[in-house]
Design an enzyme around this catalytic site. Structure first.
Site, PDB file in Angstrom:
ATOM      1  CB  CYS A 138       0.756 -73.615 -58.414  1.00  0.00           C
ATOM      2  SG  CYS A 138      -0.409 -72.603 -58.975  1.00  0.00           S
ATOM      3  CG  HIS A 164       2.257 -76.868 -61.371  1.00  0.00           C
ATOM      4  ND1 HIS A 164       1.703 -75.603 -61.102  1.00  0.00           N
ATOM      5  CD2 HIS A 164       3.197 -76.528 -62.009  1.00  0.00           C
ATOM      6  CE1 HIS A 164       2.286 -74.639 -61.727  1.00  0.00           C
ATOM      7  NE2 HIS A 164       3.109 -75.065 -62.389  1.00  0.00           N
TER       8      HIS A 164
END
Length: 536
Positions: free
Chosen positions: A70, A126
């Protein structure tokens, strides 16, 4: 309101629609953990009519690469730079780490905002949040609605990162979005927020909307009505995952309808991308590619991607030009009539002509990564790397049709679709398990002739291996130290009103800045002293 005023406002809206900006609106849809096979046009049993239609009417990116996790993919999208040049070479940014996308890096939304764009982000960030300067609205976005962490409950928006480390993770701007939260499923909630942004934006002003869905990352949660469609799938993980993908497909459909309803569509470029390969243990599938999320096999890094836009010259085509997620930064900034300064030191290329016109890609190689602190390969050595490279180090490089891997690339099985019976993946008889890889630390593949990485050519072509290892070493000389700090106990949401959020204070930021400045000054003084010695 009088009829005159109403008619006046309506006429203004019509004028706005008749005179759109020459700069295209940019909608970037980033989905989470969607496997290479998990879209209808790649042969999946999962029904994705919207994605299939948009891709068929646009350009399918069939030689498109991202990172295997991610944060790495998101950092490269935002900066146009490889992980080795931002210090984020290892793993992901943990919620308990005093770490984020380095502030000295200019971001994609910052460049587009300089070009006159309104910049909005909805969904998963993130990229770190330990101090206020790391937040999306401090990194170029005018507005932000979404989550800061890598995953969480789709309904309650809570996330635990260990015992006693649980907190709320839904933000509006830089504050917890308690008042906005109705316990709604995040895919639906994020889509509605994106539609609201379109409804309230003036189409005459260029818009950059970054919609980063939480789906289809675990936990596997989905409204019951989507599960009904997949009763025939016996494996529960796969069934839930398929339902989540269908919900995502419907969300993209609703977004596309809104683009047309509010007058954006004819001057819009839609980019759709997964952030990494699928995770078979959580229902994803990358067949016929090898490996999975978190690996440098093709199944971890070759992604579902397409571009849809009325502005494309060659619609309804497949683009086989080599494209990497770092390329979106220069491509979209150039498309948006922004400026690309030399001091950005980009690793990405402007690939719009390759996508829109079918021309050759300016890109010939991809550094998939060099991770010096990942678990070392037991049998790796400088000797195995011909004295050019320590093959114990995890690294992967693509040059032309060659791909080289060293170290521990990760889970290396091929997971066929029939794996998803009522048996879990722990029963490996469903998979093609590679036992001969044990003890190896170097692999070479002709990825054009062998996209499924079945024939290792490292022993047959040692001269190619040597050239690739030299290229790795060249890249490594440009790398900066890895940023991967230890856990900071002050990150605990219990110290922040039960919310995940920044915990560094402004005076600490000042001390940190002063420390960096002092360190840089010391380095400059040392360099000057060395130069004086050489002169003497």
């Amino acid at each position: 309101m009088s009829w005159e005023n109403r008619n006046g406002n309506l006429q203004n809206r019509v004028n706005e629609l008749d005179s759109p900006t020459t700069q295209p609106h940019i909608i970037f849809i980033l989905v989470d953990d969607q496997g290479f096979r998990d879209v209808g046009y790649h042969g999946s049993e999962i029904r994705t009519p919207t994605l299939d239609r948009l891709a068929a009417q646009g350009v399918k990116l069939e030689n498109y690469y991202v990172q295997p996790l991610c944060s790495p993919s998101r950092s490269q999208l935002m900066t146009g730079r490889y992980q080795i040049h931002t210090g984020l070479q290892h793993s992901v940014i943990r919620p308990t780490q005093a770490n984020c996308l380095p502030l000295e890096n200019v971001t994609l939304p910052q460049k587009l905002r300089q070009a006159g764009y309104a910049t909005h982000m909805v969904g998963k960030w993130h990229l770190g949040f330990y101090k206020r300067g790391c937040m999306p609205t401090q990194r170029g976005f005018d507005t932000f609605f979404g989550s800061l962490l890598g995953s969480g409950d789709y309904y309650s928006h809570y996330k635990c990162d260990g015992p006693g480390m649980c907190g709320y993770d839904l933000y509006e701007g830089e504050e917890a979005a308690w008042e906005q939260d109705r316990g709604r499923y995040s895919t639906l909630m994020f889509t509605q927020k994106a539609v609201d942004i379109l409804a309230h934006h003036n189409p005459q002003k260029p818009l950059f909307l970054y919609l980063a869905f939480q789906a289809v990352h675990s936990p596997l949660q989905v409204p019951a009505r989507y599960l009904e469609r997949y009763k025939s799938i016996p494996n529960l993980h796969r069934r839930k995952y398929a339902a989540m993908v269908s919900c995502l497909d419907e969300a993209v459909h609703n977004l596309t309808l809104a683009l047309k309803r509010y007058g954006f569509y004819d001057n819009t470029v839609i980019v759709y991308s997964s952030d990494n390969g699928g995770q078979p243990m959580a229902g994803g599938n990358n067949w016929p590619l090898r490996g999975s999320k978190a690996t440098y096999w093709e199944g971890g890094i070759r992604a579902v991607g397409f571009v849809h836009s009325p502005l494309l010259l060659n619609k309804g085509t497949r683009c086989r030009a080599l494209i990497h997620i770092t390329d979106w930064f220069p491509t979209l900034v150039s498309l948006g009539e922004g400026t690309l300064d030399e001091d950005l030191n980009l690793d990405g290329y402007d690939v719009w002509e390759a996508i829109s016109e079918g021309r050759q890609s300016p890109r010939h190689d991809i550094l998939h990564n060099i991770d010096p602190i990942y678990t070392k390969a037991k049998n790796g050595s400088w000797k195995a790397g011909y004295g050019l490279w320590n093959t114990a180090i995890r690294a992967a490089l693509r040059v032309g049709h060659w791909k080289l891997l060293t170290g521990v690339p990760g889970y290396s099985d091929w997971v066929p679709p029939q794996t998803f019976s009522n048996l879990l993946l722990t029963n490996r008889w469903h998979n093609e398990y590679v036992r001969w890889d044990q003890g190896k630390s170097v692999w070479l593949f002709n990825i054009i002739a062998d996209p499924y990485e079945r024939v290792d050519l490292s022993l047959r072509y040692p001269h190619i291996v040597k050239k690739m290892l030299m290229r790795l070493a060249q890249y490594n000389r440009t790398a900066i130290p890895v940023r991967y700090p230890a856990k900071d106990s002050r990150s605990n949401p219990n110290f922040n009103g039960g919310v995940w959020g920044p915990w560094y204070k402004e005076d600490e930021d000042d001390r940190e800045t002063n420390l960096l400045t002092n360190n840089l000054a010391k380095k400059r003084r040392k360099k000057k002293a060395k130069k004086r010695k050489l002169k003497d």
